[in-house]
Design a protein around this motif. Structure first.
Motif, mmCIF file in Angstrom:
data_model
loop_
_atom_site.group_PDB
_atom_site.id
_atom_site.type_symbol
_atom_site.label_atom_id
_atom_site.label_comp_id
_atom_site.label_asym_id
_atom_site.label_seq_id
_atom_site.Cartn_x
_atom_site.Cartn_y
_atom_site.Cartn_z
ATOM 1 N N ALA A 162 1.117 -8.808 -1.194
ATOM 2 C CA ALA A 162 2.487 -8.715 -0.689
ATOM 3 C C ALA A 162 2.593 -7.761 0.497
ATOM 4 O O ALA A 162 3.692 -7.528 1.003
ATOM 5 N N GLY A 163 1.467 -7.209 0.935
ATOM 6 C CA GLY A 163 1.469 -6.324 2.100
ATOM 7 C C GLY A 163 1.691 -4.864 1.770
ATOM 8 O O GLY A 163 1.896 -4.048 2.673
ATOM 9 N N ILE A 164 1.651 -4.517 0.497
ATOM 10 C CA ILE A 164 1.827 -3.128 0.081
ATOM 11 C C ILE A 164 0.441 -2.510 -0.027
ATOM 12 O O ILE A 164 -0.364 -2.904 -0.878
ATOM 13 N N THR A 165 0.136 -1.554 0.840
ATOM 14 C CA THR A 165 -1.209 -0.997 0.928
ATOM 15 C C THR A 165 -1.140 0.527 0.870
ATOM 16 O O THR A 165 -0.086 1.106 0.598
ATOM 17 N N ARG A 166 -2.276 1.157 1.117
ATOM 18 C CA ARG A 166 -2.335 2.618 1.079
ATOM 19 C C ARG A 166 -1.326 3.220 2.055
ATOM 20 O O ARG A 166 -1.272 2.839 3.223
ATOM 21 N N GLY A 167 -0.511 4.128 1.556
ATOM 22 C CA GLY A 167 0.481 4.799 2.384
ATOM 23 C C GLY A 167 1.835 4.121 2.426
ATOM 24 O O GLY A 167 2.807 4.722 2.913
ATOM 25 N N THR A 168 1.940 2.874 1.951
ATOM 26 C CA THR A 168 3.248 2.210 1.897
ATOM 27 C C THR A 168 4.157 2.956 0.933
ATOM 28 O O THR A 168 3.767 3.271 -0.186
ATOM 29 N N VAL A 169 5.373 3.244 1.372
ATOM 30 C CA VAL A 169 6.324 3.994 0.541
ATOM 31 C C VAL A 169 7.182 3.003 -0.240
ATOM 32 O O VAL A 169 7.877 2.170 0.346
ATOM 33 N N VAL A 170 7.119 3.101 -1.560
ATOM 34 C CA VAL A 170 7.796 2.159 -2.449
ATOM 35 C C VAL A 170 8.786 2.921 -3.336
ATOM 36 O O VAL A 170 8.390 3.764 -4.137
ATOM 37 N N ALA A 171 10.065 2.623 -3.176
ATOM 38 C CA ALA A 171 11.084 3.211 -4.046
ATOM 39 C C ALA A 171 11.154 2.417 -5.340
ATOM 40 O O ALA A 171 11.036 1.188 -5.329
ATOM 41 N N VAL A 172 11.351 3.111 -6.455
ATOM 42 C CA VAL A 172 11.371 2.449 -7.755
ATOM 43 C C VAL A 172 12.630 2.861 -8.520
ATOM 44 O O VAL A 172 12.880 4.046 -8.727
ATOM 45 N N LEU A 173 13.418 1.853 -8.914
ATOM 46 C CA LEU A 173 14.611 2.046 -9.736
ATOM 47 C C LEU A 173 14.436 1.205 -10.995
ATOM 48 O O LEU A 173 14.906 0.079 -11.081
ATOM 49 N N PRO A 233 -7.826 5.435 -3.749
ATOM 50 C CA PRO A 233 -7.322 6.446 -2.820
ATOM 51 C C PRO A 233 -8.034 7.777 -3.041
ATOM 52 O O PRO A 233 -8.724 7.973 -4.042
ATOM 53 N N SER A 234 -7.850 8.688 -2.120
ATOM 54 C CA SER A 234 -8.392 10.038 -2.275
ATOM 55 C C SER A 234 -7.430 10.883 -3.107
ATOM 56 O O SER A 234 -6.218 10.672 -3.070
ATOM 57 N N TYR A 235 -7.977 11.849 -3.835
ATOM 58 C CA TYR A 235 -7.125 12.729 -4.629
ATOM 59 C C TYR A 235 -6.209 13.574 -3.763
ATOM 60 O O TYR A 235 -5.221 14.120 -4.232
ATOM 61 N N THR A 236 -6.510 13.680 -2.463
ATOM 62 C CA THR A 236 -5.663 14.455 -1.558
ATOM 63 C C THR A 236 -4.545 13.617 -0.943
ATOM 64 O O THR A 236 -3.646 14.162 -0.300
ATOM 65 N N ASP A 237 -4.585 12.301 -1.118
ATOM 66 C CA ASP A 237 -3.528 11.437 -0.570
ATOM 67 C C ASP A 237 -2.202 11.721 -1.262
ATOM 68 O O ASP A 237 -2.158 12.134 -2.426
ATOM 69 N N ILE A 238 -1.116 11.455 -0.550
ATOM 70 C CA ILE A 238 0.214 11.603 -1.144
ATOM 71 C C ILE A 238 0.449 10.431 -2.091
ATOM 72 O O ILE A 238 0.386 9.267 -1.702
ATOM 73 N N GLY A 239 0.732 10.760 -3.359
ATOM 74 C CA GLY A 239 0.947 9.721 -4.363
ATOM 75 C C GLY A 239 2.397 9.516 -4.722
ATOM 76 O O GLY A 239 2.771 8.494 -5.300
ATOM 77 N N GLY A 240 3.246 10.492 -4.390
ATOM 78 C CA GLY A 240 4.652 10.359 -4.755
ATOM 79 C C GLY A 240 5.540 11.319 -3.992
ATOM 80 O O GLY A 240 5.070 12.322 -3.435
ATOM 81 N N LYS A 247 -3.479 2.676 -7.928
ATOM 82 C CA LYS A 247 -4.788 2.080 -7.663
ATOM 83 C C LYS A 247 -4.969 1.725 -6.187
ATOM 84 O O LYS A 247 -6.099 1.718 -5.679
ATOM 85 N N ILE A 248 -3.863 1.409 -5.495
ATOM 86 C CA ILE A 248 -3.988 1.011 -4.086
ATOM 87 C C ILE A 248 -3.604 2.139 -3.128
ATOM 88 O O ILE A 248 -3.683 1.966 -1.911
ATOM 89 N N GLY A 249 -3.175 3.289 -3.670
ATOM 90 C CA GLY A 249 -2.859 4.418 -2.804
ATOM 91 C C GLY A 249 -1.494 4.363 -2.160
ATOM 92 O O GLY A 249 -1.262 4.999 -1.131
ATOM 93 N N ALA A 250 -0.569 3.595 -2.747
ATOM 94 C CA ALA A 250 0.802 3.575 -2.225
ATOM 95 C C ALA A 250 1.523 4.851 -2.638
ATOM 96 O O ALA A 250 1.071 5.599 -3.506
ATOM 97 N N VAL A 251 2.663 5.115 -2.015
ATOM 98 C CA VAL A 251 3.450 6.320 -2.283
ATOM 99 C C VAL A 251 4.695 5.912 -3.057
ATOM 100 O O VAL A 251 5.557 5.199 -2.534
ATOM 101 N N GLU A 252 4.795 6.356 -4.299
ATOM 102 C CA GLU A 252 5.947 5.995 -5.124
ATOM 103 C C GLU A 252 7.076 7.005 -4.927
ATOM 104 O O GLU A 252 6.855 8.211 -4.916
ATOM 105 N N VAL A 253 8.300 6.493 -4.787
ATOM 106 C CA VAL A 253 9.498 7.329 -4.772
ATOM 107 C C VAL A 253 10.340 6.938 -5.978
ATOM 108 O O VAL A 253 11.148 6.005 -5.912
ATOM 109 N N PRO A 254 10.143 7.605 -7.117
ATOM 110 C CA PRO A 254 10.950 7.280 -8.297
ATOM 111 C C PRO A 254 12.357 7.838 -8.133
ATOM 112 O O PRO A 254 12.531 9.014 -7.790
ATOM 113 N N ILE A 255 13.360 7.004 -8.358
ATOM 114 C CA ILE A 255 14.746 7.417 -8.131
ATOM 115 C C ILE A 255 15.530 7.333 -9.429
ATOM 116 O O ILE A 255 15.406 6.365 -10.190
#
Length: 218
Positions: free
Chosen positions: A64-75, A176-183, A91-99
């Motif tokens: 779906a085009g969601i890759t490492r660094g893509t910011v995904v909001a979750v409700l 992803p790397s452990y230093t990547d932004i996960g959320g 697993k893919i290194g995306a950035v979750e924004v839980p709201i």
């Protein structure tokens, strides 16, 4: 107690390169595949079955085009679907924004806009609230879980079920790397609008280890 909560204590339990919650799941799936991971109502998942489910969703996210660094909001409410999404994003290194699912209007717009989310995944009950403000955000696509009959106006919408399509269930090669932004977690906003706090995958994982240790969870 605080004297015992140094980061070295908890990071030292897990090699830095393995300080990823998705990798810990994968290791459990290898060492104790048939052990119960969690149950929710009638649903029960072993480490192996849940890891395979998260792997399939991770591949659907990539398609779906969601890759490492893509910011995904979750409700979403806390359900097996939400937990699968959380691990799949990891697993893919995306950035979750839980709201907070209670948020509506300006506070919801602020967190979506400030977090920079371009994708939003939500339970259908929150679709109407998103429709009211999505035009003022960066969100271009949403995945709606459940059937509410309420479309999200002004944005490309898809069914959450498309993220559960049949896919290879083996672990992905590129973690992803452990230093990547996960959320990105938002503060309570006591001195003004909530501020987004960037959390590395290492921080998120170590916090879980610390919480388990403090509460005697095994």
């Amino acid at each position: 107690m605080s004297a015992n909560l140094s980061s070295d204590t908890y990071f030292g339990k897990i090699a830095a390169s393995d300080c990823l919650f998705s990798r810990l799941l994968e290791k459990r799936a290898q060492t104790t595949p048939d052990r119960l991971f969690f149950s929710c109502g009638e649903a029960a998942y072993t480490f192996s079955t849940f890891n395979r489910r998260a792997n399939r969703m991770a591949r659907c996210l990539l398609e779906a085009g969601i890759t490492r660094g893509t910011v995904v909001a979750v409700l979403m409410e806390t359900t097996p679907d939400y937990l699968t999404l959380w691990f799949a994003l990891g697993k893919i290194g995306a950035v979750e924004v839980p709201i907070n699912t209670a948020y509506r209007g300006e506070i919801l717009r602020h967190q979506l806009q400030t977090g920079g989310a371009t994708i939003c995944v939500l339970d259908s009950g929150f679709a109407a609230g998103l429709s009211d403000i999505v035009a003022a955000t960066l969100v271009k696509k949403v995945f709606v879980n459940g059937d509410s009959g309420v479309p999200v106006a002004g944005v490309d919408a898809d069914d959450f079920a498309t993220l559960l399509r049949e896919q290879p269930a083996d672990d992905l090669d590129d973690a992803p790397s452990y230093t990547d932004i996960g959320g990105i977690i938002f503060t309570s906003g006591t001195t003004g609008p909530s501020k987004g706090v960037l959390l590395s995958y290492r921080y998120v994982t170590a916090y879980g280890v610390m919480y388990a240790d403090i509460n005697g969870l095994r």
